[in-house]
Motif scaffolding. Structure first.
Motif, PDB file in Angstrom:
ATOM      1  N   LEU A 298       5.815  25.952  -1.694  1.00  0.00           N
ATOM      2  CA  LEU A 298       4.369  26.005  -1.908  1.00  0.00           C
ATOM      3  C   LEU A 298       3.631  25.530  -0.664  1.00  0.00           C
ATOM      4  N   GLU A 299       4.289  25.614   0.475  1.00  0.00           N
ATOM      5  CA  GLU A 299       3.640  25.225   1.723  1.00  0.00           C
ATOM      6  C   GLU A 299       2.549  26.225   2.083  1.00  0.00           C
ATOM      7  N   SER A 300       1.654  25.789   2.951  1.00  0.00           N
ATOM      8  CA  SER A 300       0.502  26.596   3.335  1.00  0.00           C
ATOM      9  C   SER A 300       0.898  27.986   3.817  1.00  0.00           C
ATOM     10  N   ARG A 301       1.954  28.058   4.617  1.00  0.00           N
ATOM     11  CA  ARG A 301       2.350  29.355   5.183  1.00  0.00           C
ATOM     12  C   ARG A 301       2.912  30.312   4.146  1.00  0.00           C
TER      13      ARG A 301
ATOM     14  N   SER B 156      -6.261  21.467   3.165  1.00  0.00           N
ATOM     15  CA  SER B 156      -5.291  22.554   3.266  1.00  0.00           C
ATOM     16  C   SER B 156      -4.062  22.239   2.423  1.00  0.00           C
ATOM     17  N   PRO B 157      -3.345  23.269   1.990  1.00  0.00           N
ATOM     18  CA  PRO B 157      -2.117  23.027   1.225  1.00  0.00           C
ATOM     19  C   PRO B 157      -1.090  22.242   2.024  1.00  0.00           C
ATOM     20  N   PHE B 158      -0.145  21.673   1.326  1.00  0.00           N
ATOM     21  CA  PHE B 158       0.926  20.870   1.908  1.00  0.00           C
ATOM     22  C   PHE B 158       1.673  21.648   2.985  1.00  0.00           C
ATOM     23  N   GLU B 159       2.061  20.954   4.032  1.00  0.00           N
ATOM     24  CA  GLU B 159       2.854  21.539   5.115  1.00  0.00           C
ATOM     25  C   GLU B 159       3.751  20.456   5.685  1.00  0.00           C
TER      26      GLU B 159
ATOM     27  N   GLY C  46      -2.229  11.112   4.139  1.00  0.00           N
ATOM     28  CA  GLY C  46      -1.976  12.526   3.916  1.00  0.00           C
ATOM     29  C   GLY C  46      -0.947  13.139   4.851  1.00  0.00           C
ATOM     30  N   ASN C  47      -0.457  12.351   5.809  1.00  0.00           N
ATOM     31  CA  ASN C  47       0.537  12.883   6.746  1.00  0.00           C
ATOM     32  C   ASN C  47       1.774  13.325   5.983  1.00  0.00           C
ATOM     33  N   PRO C  48       2.130  14.616   6.021  1.00  0.00           N
ATOM     34  CA  PRO C  48       3.236  15.113   5.202  1.00  0.00           C
ATOM     35  C   PRO C  48       4.591  14.556   5.595  1.00  0.00           C
ATOM     36  N   VAL C  49       4.790  14.259   6.878  1.00  0.00           N
ATOM     37  CA  VAL C  49       6.080  13.723   7.308  1.00  0.00           C
ATOM     38  C   VAL C  49       6.227  12.274   6.872  1.00  0.00           C
TER      39      VAL C  49
END
Length: 230
Positions: free
Chosen positions: A74-77, A106-109, A34-37
């Motif tokens: 559509l990132e969390s922030r 949590s949503p993608f970041e 799940g690590n986004p990077v």
């Protein structure tokens, strides 16, 4: 262990550079999928040419040209899950907020800089993953994830999705990780792949403009009927 914050894919990187970086990520991503990077960089490494081709195919779409100009997120922030959850039950916004609450995620970041259109496509593909679960109806268990990856492979030709399906299939044949027998697993993955091929491309769809639209309506317009492809 690779530091996700130091992973960078040079612009116009050669195939050798992209494959070399992809191999390094594959060695450390297990258990941290799940690590986004890691995910976005691996996706860009393997699918750079795929994204270039998709960008050319989508140039005729006014929605896509607007998307490349505005680069929505559509990132969390950029999301207000509390407000979305107050929308009527059955709408995309309500279902999307409940999806994160129910799955306790949590949503993608991401911290990766979006330097060009290819970076944006990689990010957009990653951040629409959870929305695709909703509109396709595929679950978040192992079987559902494999179906969604097969759908993305059929719809966009994403090589990362092909790799995930391949690894998942090996796990299925070895340990039956999906919880279903192998014949059922193969039938469902194959059906999802063909459903993706039969569906319109989703990358230029402005989900942000449809929070109040029923999920069933979006599914009918974005996805080929699943029942006809089993």
């Amino acid at each position: 262990m690779l530091d996700p914050n130091t992973l960078t894919l040079p612009e116009n990187a050669s195939l050798f550079t992209r494959l070399n970086l992809a191999l390094k990520i594959l060695k450390v991503i297990k258990g941290n999928e799940g690590n986004p990077v890691y995910g976005q960089t691996l996706n860009a490494c393997l699918d750079y040419n795929v994204y270039e081709s998709l960008a050319q195919r989508l140039q005729s779409s006014a929605y896509w040209r607007r998307m490349l100009s505005e680069r929505p997120s559509l990132e969390s922030r950029n999301l207000d899950l509390d407000a979305l959850e107050r929308l009527p039950e059955g709408t995309l916004g309500h279902a999307y907020a409940r999806y994160f609450r129910d799955n306790k995620i949590s949503p993608f970041e991401t911290t990766l800089e979006i330097k060009n259109d290819i970076d944006f496509i990689a990010k957009r593909y990653r951040e629409t993953h959870d929305l695709l679960h909703l509109v396709t109806g595929y679950g978040t268990d192992v079987m559902g994830e494999m179906e969604l990856q097969a759908y993305a492979l059929g719809n966009l030709g994403i090589r990362t999705a092909a790799l995930i399906v391949l690894v998942g299939t090996v796990g299925q044949l070895k340990d039956r990780q999906s919880g279903v027998d192998s014949s059922e697993y193969m039938r469902r993955v194959w059906a999802a792949y063909h459903r993706g091929r039969a569906s319109p491309l989703f990358l230029d769809f402005w989900f942000e403009d449809h929070w109040e639209t029923p999920v069933a309506t979006l599914s009918a317009s974005l996805c080929a009927p699943a029942t006809q492809l089993h």
